[in-house]
Scaffold this motif. Structure first.
Motif, PDB file in Angstrom:
ATOM      1  N   ARG A   1       5.635  -2.830  -6.827  1.00  0.00           N
ATOM      2  CA  ARG A   1       6.332  -2.719  -5.536  1.00  0.00           C
ATOM      3  C   ARG A   1       7.414  -1.649  -5.483  1.00  0.00           C
ATOM      4  NH1 ARG A   1       3.019  -4.030  -2.057  1.00  0.00           N
ATOM      5  NH2 ARG A   1       2.176  -6.096  -2.248  1.00  0.00           N
ATOM      6  N   SER A   2       7.296  -0.611  -6.319  1.00  0.00           N
ATOM      7  CA  SER A   2       8.256   0.485  -6.311  1.00  0.00           C
ATOM      8  C   SER A   2       7.578   1.730  -6.859  1.00  0.00           C
ATOM      9  CB  SER A   2       9.470   0.128  -7.171  1.00  0.00           C
ATOM     10  OG  SER A   2      10.216   1.275  -7.489  1.00  0.00           O
ATOM     11  N   VAL A   3       7.672   2.850  -6.135  1.00  0.00           N
ATOM     12  CA  VAL A   3       7.040   4.073  -6.623  1.00  0.00           C
ATOM     13  C   VAL A   3       7.758   4.591  -7.871  1.00  0.00           C
ATOM     14  CG1 VAL A   3       5.943   4.789  -4.477  1.00  0.00           C
ATOM     15  CG2 VAL A   3       8.275   5.506  -4.943  1.00  0.00           C
ATOM     16  N   ARG A   4       9.070   4.385  -7.968  1.00  0.00           N
ATOM     17  CA  ARG A   4       9.789   4.791  -9.168  1.00  0.00           C
ATOM     18  C   ARG A   4       9.284   3.991 -10.374  1.00  0.00           C
ATOM     19  NH1 ARG A   4      14.457   7.226  -9.309  1.00  0.00           N
ATOM     20  NH2 ARG A   4      15.161   6.362  -7.348  1.00  0.00           N
ATOM     21  N   ALA A   5       9.097   2.695 -10.206  1.00  0.00           N
ATOM     22  CA  ALA A   5       8.593   1.859 -11.301  1.00  0.00           C
ATOM     23  C   ALA A   5       7.187   2.292 -11.719  1.00  0.00           C
ATOM     24  CB  ALA A   5       8.596   0.385 -10.888  1.00  0.00           C
ATOM     25  N   VAL A   6       6.361   2.677 -10.749  1.00  0.00           N
ATOM     26  CA  VAL A   6       5.010   3.165 -11.053  1.00  0.00           C
ATOM     27  C   VAL A   6       5.099   4.444 -11.889  1.00  0.00           C
ATOM     28  CG1 VAL A   6       2.903   4.146 -10.056  1.00  0.00           C
ATOM     29  CG2 VAL A   6       3.918   2.094  -9.054  1.00  0.00           C
ATOM     30  N   ALA A   7       5.923   5.384 -11.451  1.00  0.00           N
ATOM     31  CA  ALA A   7       6.054   6.651 -12.177  1.00  0.00           C
ATOM     32  C   ALA A   7       6.580   6.417 -13.588  1.00  0.00           C
ATOM     33  CB  ALA A   7       6.971   7.597 -11.411  1.00  0.00           C
ATOM     34  N   LEU A   8       7.577   5.550 -13.734  1.00  0.00           N
ATOM     35  CA  LEU A   8       8.137   5.276 -15.052  1.00  0.00           C
ATOM     36  C   LEU A   8       7.133   4.579 -15.960  1.00  0.00           C
ATOM     37  CD1 LEU A   8      11.779   4.253 -14.098  1.00  0.00           C
ATOM     38  CD2 LEU A   8      11.028   6.357 -15.231  1.00  0.00           C
ATOM     39  N   GLU A   9       6.316   3.702 -15.401  1.00  0.00           N
ATOM     40  CA  GLU A   9       5.297   3.015 -16.199  1.00  0.00           C
ATOM     41  C   GLU A   9       4.252   4.006 -16.709  1.00  0.00           C
ATOM     42  OE1 GLU A   9       3.497  -1.202 -15.664  1.00  0.00           O
ATOM     43  OE2 GLU A   9       2.155   0.181 -14.597  1.00  0.00           O
TER      44      GLU A   9
ATOM     45  N   MET B   1       0.836  -1.179   0.000  1.00  0.00           N
ATOM     46  CA  MET B   1       0.000   0.000   0.000  1.00  0.00           C
ATOM     47  C   MET B   1       0.890   1.255   0.000  1.00  0.00           C
ATOM     48  SD  MET B   1      -2.907   0.954   2.706  1.00  0.00           S
ATOM     49  CE  MET B   1      -4.182   2.016   2.199  1.00  0.00           C
ATOM     50  N   VAL B   2       0.540   2.209  -0.811  1.00  0.00           N
ATOM     51  CA  VAL B   2       1.297   3.453  -0.930  1.00  0.00           C
ATOM     52  C   VAL B   2       0.997   4.335   0.277  1.00  0.00           C
ATOM     53  CG1 VAL B   2       1.626   5.519  -2.326  1.00  0.00           C
ATOM     54  CG2 VAL B   2       1.187   3.349  -3.452  1.00  0.00           C
ATOM     55  N   ASP B   3       2.051   4.794   0.973  1.00  0.00           N
ATOM     56  CA  ASP B   3       1.811   5.701   2.101  1.00  0.00           C
ATOM     57  C   ASP B   3       1.677   7.139   1.583  1.00  0.00           C
ATOM     58  OD1 ASP B   3       4.387   6.860   1.814  1.00  0.00           O
ATOM     59  OD2 ASP B   3       5.267   5.444   3.223  1.00  0.00           O
ATOM     60  N   GLU B   4       1.392   8.050   2.481  1.00  0.00           N
ATOM     61  CA  GLU B   4       1.112   9.442   2.091  1.00  0.00           C
ATOM     62  C   GLU B   4       2.336  10.117   1.452  1.00  0.00           C
ATOM     63  OE1 GLU B   4      -1.365  12.316   1.163  1.00  0.00           O
ATOM     64  OE2 GLU B   4      -1.981  10.486   2.180  1.00  0.00           O
ATOM     65  N   PHE B   5       3.515   9.846   1.985  1.00  0.00           N
ATOM     66  CA  PHE B   5       4.738  10.433   1.441  1.00  0.00           C
ATOM     67  C   PHE B   5       4.997   9.934   0.018  1.00  0.00           C
ATOM     68  CE2 PHE B   5       9.491  10.556   1.217  1.00  0.00           C
ATOM     69  CZ  PHE B   5       9.602  11.931   1.178  1.00  0.00           C
ATOM     70  N   GLN B   6       4.810   8.634  -0.200  1.00  0.00           N
ATOM     71  CA  GLN B   6       4.996   8.059  -1.533  1.00  0.00           C
ATOM     72  C   GLN B   6       3.960   8.606  -2.516  1.00  0.00           C
ATOM     73  OE1 GLN B   6       4.685   3.984  -0.283  1.00  0.00           O
ATOM     74  NE2 GLN B   6       6.893   3.677  -0.324  1.00  0.00           N
TER      75      GLN B   6
ATOM     76  N   ALA C   1      -6.217   5.653  -7.171  1.00  0.00           N
ATOM     77  CA  ALA C   1      -6.549   4.226  -7.155  1.00  0.00           C
ATOM     78  C   ALA C   1      -5.713   3.471  -8.190  1.00  0.00           C
ATOM     79  CB  ALA C   1      -8.039   4.029  -7.416  1.00  0.00           C
ATOM     80  N   ASP C   2      -5.496   4.085  -9.344  1.00  0.00           N
ATOM     81  CA  ASP C   2      -4.653   3.472 -10.368  1.00  0.00           C
ATOM     82  C   ASP C   2      -3.218   3.343  -9.872  1.00  0.00           C
ATOM     83  OD1 ASP C   2      -3.957   2.495 -13.019  1.00  0.00           O
ATOM     84  OD2 ASP C   2      -3.055   4.474 -13.352  1.00  0.00           O
ATOM     85  N   LEU C   3      -2.732   4.364  -9.180  1.00  0.00           N
ATOM     86  CA  LEU C   3      -1.380   4.310  -8.624  1.00  0.00           C
ATOM     87  C   LEU C   3      -1.256   3.186  -7.596  1.00  0.00           C
ATOM     88  CD1 LEU C   3      -0.609   8.112  -8.176  1.00  0.00           C
ATOM     89  CD2 LEU C   3       0.076   6.606 -10.059  1.00  0.00           C
ATOM     90  N   GLU C   4      -2.290   3.013  -6.774  1.00  0.00           N
ATOM     91  CA  GLU C   4      -2.299   1.925  -5.768  1.00  0.00           C
ATOM     92  C   GLU C   4      -2.203   0.558  -6.449  1.00  0.00           C
ATOM     93  OE1 GLU C   4      -2.470   1.747  -2.405  1.00  0.00           O
ATOM     94  OE2 GLU C   4      -2.660   3.881  -1.967  1.00  0.00           O
ATOM     95  N   ARG C   5      -3.000   0.353  -7.502  1.00  0.00           N
ATOM     96  CA  ARG C   5      -2.981  -0.936  -8.214  1.00  0.00           C
ATOM     97  C   ARG C   5      -1.608  -1.192  -8.836  1.00  0.00           C
ATOM     98  NH1 ARG C   5      -8.106   0.912  -9.538  1.00  0.00           N
ATOM     99  NH2 ARG C   5      -7.386   1.808 -11.509  1.00  0.00           N
ATOM    100  N   ARG C   6      -1.050  -0.174  -9.436  1.00  0.00           N
ATOM    101  CA  ARG C   6       0.274  -0.337 -10.048  1.00  0.00           C
ATOM    102  C   ARG C   6       1.338  -0.630  -8.982  1.00  0.00           C
ATOM    103  NH1 ARG C   6       0.558   2.124 -15.445  1.00  0.00           N
ATOM    104  NH2 ARG C   6      -1.405   3.154 -15.897  1.00  0.00           N
ATOM    105  N   TYR C   7       1.267   0.062  -7.850  1.00  0.00           N
ATOM    106  CA  TYR C   7       2.242  -0.155  -6.786  1.00  0.00           C
ATOM    107  C   TYR C   7       2.126  -1.578  -6.235  1.00  0.00           C
ATOM    108  CZ  TYR C   7       5.041   0.423  -2.600  1.00  0.00           C
ATOM    109  OH  TYR C   7       5.997   0.280  -1.630  1.00  0.00           O
ATOM    110  N   PHE C   8       0.910  -2.091  -6.104  1.00  0.00           N
ATOM    111  CA  PHE C   8       0.703  -3.457  -5.621  1.00  0.00           C
ATOM    112  C   PHE C   8       1.394  -4.455  -6.546  1.00  0.00           C
ATOM    113  CE2 PHE C   8      -1.754  -7.416  -5.483  1.00  0.00           C
ATOM    114  CZ  PHE C   8      -1.632  -7.723  -4.136  1.00  0.00           C
ATOM    115  N   ARG C   9       1.366  -4.181  -7.850  1.00  0.00           N
ATOM    116  CA  ARG C   9       1.969  -5.069  -8.835  1.00  0.00           C
ATOM    117  C   ARG C   9       3.476  -4.860  -8.952  1.00  0.00           C
ATOM    118  NH1 ARG C   9       2.602  -3.846 -14.116  1.00  0.00           N
ATOM    119  NH2 ARG C   9       1.084  -2.173 -13.990  1.00  0.00           N
TER     120      ARG C   9
END
Length: 110
Positions: A31-39, A1-6, A21-29
Motif C-alpha cells: 500500500r505504498s509506492v515507496r515501500a514497493v521501491a525499497l522492497e 491499484m497503482v495509477d499512471e503517475f505512481q 504486474a509485479d509492482l501491482e502485486r507488491r503495491y496491493f500488499r
C-alpha cells in the motif's frame, strides 16, 4: 491499484525493464509506492550479497561487483529521501508559506 503517475515514479526509481504486474502485486500488499521501491531494491541488494562480490581468476579475468552494491545502497537512500507520489500531504516538506503585502510609495506624489 497503482495509477499512471505512481507507476512512472516506480519505473524511474527501479528502471524501465521492471515488471509492472509485479509492482501491482507488491503495491496491493504494501500500500505504498515507496515501500514497493525499497522492497525491490532490497531484494536486488540481497541478491548481490548472496554471491561473492569479487572473483579473480589469475591471468584470465577479474569480476568486481562492489560498485554495483554501493550504487544500489545509494539508490535505496535516495528513494528514502525523495518524495513519493502517495506520501501524505505535508510530510517531508519544509512548510513553504505564501505571503502577500501591499507596496506603497514612501512619499505621496500629486
Amino acid at each position: 491499484m497503482v495509477d499512471e503517475f505512481q507507476r512512472s515514479w516506480l519505473l524511474a526509481q527501479l528502471g524501465p525493464d521492471t515488471d509492472s504486474a509485479d509492482l501491482e502485486r507488491r503495491y496491493f500488499r504494501l500500500r505504498s509506492v515507496r515501500a514497493v521501491a525499497l522492497e525491490v531494491l532490497g531484494e536486488r541488494r540481497a541478491k548481490l550479497l548472496a554471491d561473492p562480490l569479487k572473483v579473480t581468476v589469475d591471468g584470465v579475468v577479474t569480476m568486481d561487483l562492489q560498485e554495483n552494491l554501493r550504487g544500489i545502497e545509494r539508490q535505496i537512500e535516495a528513494v528514502r529521501q525523495t518524495p513519493a507520489p502517495d506520501d501524505p500531504e505535508g510530510e517531508g516538506e519544509e512548510g513553504n508559506t505564501l505571503a502577500t503585502s501591499v507596496i506603497v510609495p514612501s512619499r505621496l506624489y500629486r
